[in-house]
Design a protein around this motif. Structure first.
Motif, PDB file in Angstrom:
ATOM      1  N   MET A  92     -24.741 -43.592  20.344  1.00 57.37           N
ATOM      2  CA  MET A  92     -23.418 -43.249  20.841  1.00 57.37           C
ATOM      3  C   MET A  92     -22.484 -44.447  20.606  1.00 57.37           C
ATOM      4  O   MET A  92     -22.921 -45.590  20.651  1.00 57.37           O
ATOM      5  CB  MET A  92     -23.467 -42.965  22.350  1.00 57.37           C
ATOM      6  CG  MET A  92     -24.161 -41.674  22.704  1.00 57.37           C
ATOM      7  SD  MET A  92     -25.966 -41.814  22.465  1.00 57.37           S
ATOM      8  CE  MET A  92     -26.500 -40.185  22.943  1.00 57.37           C
ATOM      9  N   ASN A 102     -28.574 -41.676  28.706  1.00 56.75           N
ATOM     10  CA  ASN A 102     -28.208 -40.710  27.663  1.00 56.75           C
ATOM     11  C   ASN A 102     -29.195 -39.549  27.631  1.00 56.75           C
ATOM     12  O   ASN A 102     -28.813 -38.400  27.415  1.00 56.75           O
ATOM     13  CB  ASN A 102     -28.147 -41.389  26.292  1.00 56.75           C
ATOM     14  CG  ASN A 102     -26.903 -42.244  26.144  1.00 56.75           C
ATOM     15  OD1 ASN A 102     -25.881 -41.956  26.775  1.00 56.75           O
ATOM     16  ND2 ASN A 102     -26.982 -43.279  25.330  1.00 56.75           N
ATOM     17  N   LEU A 126     -20.799 -38.122  24.267  1.00 59.17           N
ATOM     18  CA  LEU A 126     -21.196 -39.252  25.108  1.00 59.17           C
ATOM     19  C   LEU A 126     -20.805 -40.600  24.503  1.00 59.17           C
ATOM     20  O   LEU A 126     -20.869 -40.791  23.290  1.00 59.17           O
ATOM     21  CB  LEU A 126     -22.719 -39.243  25.321  1.00 59.17           C
ATOM     22  CG  LEU A 126     -23.270 -38.155  26.242  1.00 59.17           C
ATOM     23  CD1 LEU A 126     -24.791 -38.190  26.232  1.00 59.17           C
ATOM     24  CD2 LEU A 126     -22.742 -38.366  27.656  1.00 59.17           C
ATOM     25  N   THR A 164     -28.090 -35.735  28.344  1.00 60.56           N
ATOM     26  CA  THR A 164     -28.306 -34.668  27.351  1.00 60.56           C
ATOM     27  C   THR A 164     -29.228 -33.596  27.930  1.00 60.56           C
ATOM     28  O   THR A 164     -29.034 -32.414  27.668  1.00 60.56           O
ATOM     29  CB  THR A 164     -28.858 -35.217  26.017  1.00 60.56           C
ATOM     30  OG1 THR A 164     -29.904 -36.146  26.299  1.00 60.56           O
ATOM     31  CG2 THR A 164     -27.797 -35.908  25.209  1.00 60.56           C
ATOM     32  N   ILE A 210     -21.439 -44.891  25.378  1.00 61.55           N
ATOM     33  CA  ILE A 210     -22.208 -45.848  26.186  1.00 61.55           C
ATOM     34  C   ILE A 210     -21.286 -46.934  26.738  1.00 61.55           C
ATOM     35  O   ILE A 210     -20.565 -47.582  25.971  1.00 61.55           O
ATOM     36  CB  ILE A 210     -23.305 -46.537  25.335  1.00 61.55           C
ATOM     37  CG1 ILE A 210     -24.335 -45.521  24.844  1.00 61.55           C
ATOM     38  CG2 ILE A 210     -23.989 -47.658  26.130  1.00 61.55           C
ATOM     39  CD1 ILE A 210     -25.364 -46.115  23.887  1.00 61.55           C
ATOM     40  N   ALA A 215     -24.833 -34.619  22.721  1.00 65.91           N
ATOM     41  CA  ALA A 215     -24.869 -36.061  22.439  1.00 65.91           C
ATOM     42  C   ALA A 215     -23.566 -36.528  21.816  1.00 65.91           C
ATOM     43  O   ALA A 215     -23.180 -37.695  21.938  1.00 65.91           O
ATOM     44  CB  ALA A 215     -26.054 -36.384  21.535  1.00 65.91           C
TER      45      ALA A 215
END
Lengths: 449, 313
Positions: B241, B191, B204, B195, B206, B201
């Motif tokens: 996220m 991440n 995004l 970014t 995960i 952010a």
């Protein structure tokens, strides 16, 4: 829990008499705090202190044992809310419910399902843990007959379900000395049911419609001298049951709320008539704080995945699961089948064996003992090395089972192939794939001749 | 004695991420509580269930063959059926055909399928390659360009190809799923890399890698719980996220889900067993904190949606 060696030391006689087997009272206190000796070893500690220490060192959630002998189970003694914080200790027990208003054939079928459900995975035996016997008819004679029948058919621990104390007494009599769990004390019957459990020294479930009432009942029963309780928050609505189970676990661990310092029992079988959804709910209670989980049936299609879930969730995160070190036959391999080696980390074994099986090409899979580590980790730790692998191959007897001398090693340890060939001069070392997923394609083009 | 419900208030919250665009947009994440702890905070968006649709299927397990019927060779019809009949909240389009180890269909061809599927359904579309680093990067470039502004969720971006997947997503306004191998720090690290590359952010998701029941589920379960706890209680920005659990592929790959009753009579009815292998994996990961659950079988979709509804009160 929670008492330090010094806390304990302050309460000991401090005479250093050595009768406990330790040189000083301080040494004894340290061992006690570490759980390596018992307070009973000290002949001079007062009863008052004994009670105080026992209470302070009691686990926040009591362990409750149901049943006797090999089939007995223990639930409770959990110390954390999340398994990664330490581990979960006593796996959720799956039970199946039979009732005295079912016909004989149905009861027989359910008992057969429960008895037949037994699986081994990574050396652990997974099975149905309990039979819940319900007095639905209200007839003491019928209930007693069913308990006798169940007891004759299985050694699994019993959960006797009756809210009428007279009916329960008949069941208790039939259960003999098998230490059943009595289900349940309610607001209406708590005095009599509590007295019965106390007299017979049996564990007792407590059922109430909300958490306030559950706490009240639990306190009342512990006040009567009962120690082995099991809690049933009984909203019978999945969302509320989840909330109650979280609340109970948190209150016991974070607030040391004694009334909730007991394992729980859940009844997904009473929350839905959909067999698949019932199974999904059971899965939820295995993850989130169900101690005993009672189902309506015990068919293999549902019990096996639920038992594997319990095994997964209750695995100690700090201790990887290992499989036995030996050659496994995948498919029905013969003298011309490929020979592969990998490590004894259970996940590695399951994935590699699964891919070989998926390839439909029978093979010999050798699993080397590396303390349950994966291939790369074990190699980096100096455990999955030529010497260890050679020793395993030479003692495994694989040379008598195959005619060829080709040994496939994981692609990630390609660098050891030369040295391994020196250790195993009779064998040709073949570098396999790095990823298990590529094994089927590899095996299809591989030939041992 | 009255019982006081113990409550815990989180410092942080999961980012709200929008998937899809226009009428098809749907938000995920936004929660400031552990999964379904609705008595102490909010989950403004319930976890969603995405149906896995593949643009090329080989031999299917009988349970899936039966459930899919005619649509198995038509990703558009399959996606429509998943939304209209099964109630899927999103479509997870797996571009199996692009696998260089198999058919190796060109990215342009796969992108056409993506556009057709996106056009045909009124829910967000997630597009995944086959975890081939180079091919996935190419797919990301072509798909992101051709579907400009559609805000697809494209993945998986990995540490080794995140620039090639991330850059076109930034340029053509798509969202990205970053995939790391079952590890809290690696998920965080990816991440940070994404970014730093310039991704917002809020674009995004995960993907911590899913281990199926019996095949590493406990690792994914704990990594998800730890990521969620870090995001909520340590207010750790790079773990906030929403999380995607790619369950269908993994669960149906296990021998326990796909073997017949002749092969393993002791495991019982294969259809129900397969459905439960997938559903139980999903139930565990739902409780561990997944915001997007990718499933194959319509029964699994039904069961998980029912549980989400029941837990939502």
């Amino acid at each position: 829990m929670g008492l330090s060696g010094l806390d304990i030391f302050k309460k000991l006689p401090k005479t250093n008499c050595k009768e406990c087997g330790f040189p000083t009272c301080l040494a004894f206190a340290m061992k006690l705090a570490a759980g390596q000796t018992a307070l009973d070893e000290c002949p001079y500690v007062t009863d008052e202190v004994r009670a105080e220490l026992a209470e302070a060192s009691a686990p926040p959630i009591r362990g409750v044992t149901v049943g006797v002998g090999d089939e007995a189970f223990k639930v409770g003694e959990e110390l954390v809310l999340f398994r990664h914080e330490k581990t979960f200790f006593n796996p959720a027990v799956l039970g199946v419910l039979v009732s005295d208003d079912m016909d004989d054939a149905k009861v027989d079928e359910l008992l057969k399902q429960a008895n037949e459900c037994e699986h081994e995975r990574v050396g652990v035996i997974l099975k149905v843990g309990a039979i819940a016997v319900k007095a639905a008819s209200g007839d003491a004679g019928k209930f007693k007959a069913l308990v006798e029948k169940v007891k004759g058919a299985t050694a699994k621990p019993l959960i006797l379900m009756a809210e009428d104390v007279e009916v329960m007494k008949a069941g208790v009599e039939a259960a003999g000395d098998s230490r059943p769990l009595l289900y349940a004390a309610t607001e209406a019957n708590a005095d009599a049911m509590g007295a019965l459990a106390k007299e017979k020294e049996l564990p007792l479930a407590v059922k109430a419609e909300d958490l306030d009432k559950l706490a009240e009942l639990s306190e009342k029963l512990t006040g009567m001298g009962l120690k082995d309780l099991v809690l049933d928050p009984a909203p019978r609505k999945p969302g509320e049951t989840f909330k109650d189970l979280v609340a109970i676990r948190r209150a016991a661990l974070n607030q040391k709320f004694a009334a909730f310092g007991f394992p729980t029992i859940t009844f997904p079988c009473e929350e839905t008539d959909d067999e698949l959804y019932e199974t999904a709910l059971a899965a939820m209670y295995i993850c989130k704080y169900g101690g005993i989980v009672v189902l309506s049936h015990a068919e293999q299609w549902r019990m096996y995945p639920l038992l594997v879930l319990g095994l997964n969730i209750y695995t100690d995160p700090q201790r990887p699961m290992a499989v036995d070190s030996k050659f496994y036959e995948i498919g029905a391999p013969d003298e011309n089948s490929p020979v592969l080696v990998t490590t004894n980390f259970s996940l590695t074994y399951f994935i590699v064996s699964g891919e070989i099986e998926g390839s439909k090409i029978p093979a010999w899979l050798g699993v080397v003992d590396v303390d349950g580590q994966s291939v790369l980790t074990a190699w980096a730790a100096g455990k999955f090395v030529p010497e260890t692998i050679a020793k395993f191959i030479n003692t495994s007897g694989i040379a008598d089972k195959v005619k060829h001398r080709k040994l496939i090693i994981p692609g990630y340890v390609a660098q050891i192939s030369g040295e391994l060939e020196e250790e195993l001069p009779d064998w040709e070392i073949v570098i396999g794939t790095r990823e298990a997923a590529d094994i089927p394609a590899f095996l299809r083009q591989f030939s041992t001749t | 004695m009255a019982f006081n419900l113990p409550t815990e208030t989180a410092k942080g919250k999961v980012r709200e991420v929008e998937l899809g665009a226009g009428d098809k947009a749907r938000k995920v994440g936004g929660e400031n509580v552990l999964p379904f702890h609705l008595w102490e905070g909010e989950m403004p968006n319930r976890p969603i269930v995405a149906a896995e649709v593949s643009d090329e299927v080989g031999e299917l397990v009988p349970a899936l063959e039966k459930a899919l019927g005619e649509v198995k060779n038509d990703p558009v019809a399959w996606a429509k059926k998943a939304v209209e009949e099964w109630g899927a909240d999103a479509i997870f389009l797996l571009l199996t055909s692009t696998d260089p180890k198999a058919t190796d269909a060109p990215a342009e061809q796969a992108a056409e399928t993506v556009l057709k599927v996106e056009e045909a359904v009124n829910v967000p579309v997630i597009v995944y390659g086959t975890e081939d680093l180079d091919k996935d990067a190419e797919i990301a470039r072509v798909v992101a360009t051709k579907a400009e502004g559609k805000n697809l969720l494209i993945g998986p971006a990995k540490e080794e190809n995140f620039k090639k997947v991330g850059a076109p997503a930034i340029g053509y306004k798509q969202t990205v799923a970053g995939m790391t191998p079952i590890d809290v720090n690696l998920a965080k690290q990816l991440n940070i890399l994404l970014t730093n590359l310039g991704m917002e952010a809020e674009k995004l998701v995960i993907d911590p890698t899913t281990g199926a029941l019996g095949y590493g589920l406990e690792y994914t379960y704990s990594v998800m719980e730890r990521l969620k706890i870090a995001g909520l209680f340590q207010d750790d920005s790079m773990t906030q996220m929403p999380m995607l659990a790619n369950i269908g592929t993994q669960a149906w790959k296990t021998k326990e889900a796909k073997s017949s009753e002749e092969e393993y009579p002791e495991w019982g009815d294969p259809e129900k067993r397969g459905i439960m292998w997938e559903t139980i994996t999903a139930v565990a990961l739902l409780l561990a904190g997944a915001d997007i659950l990718v499933l194959r079988h319509p029964e699994s979709i039904r069961l998980v949606k029912q549980l989400i509804a029941d837990l939502s009160g």
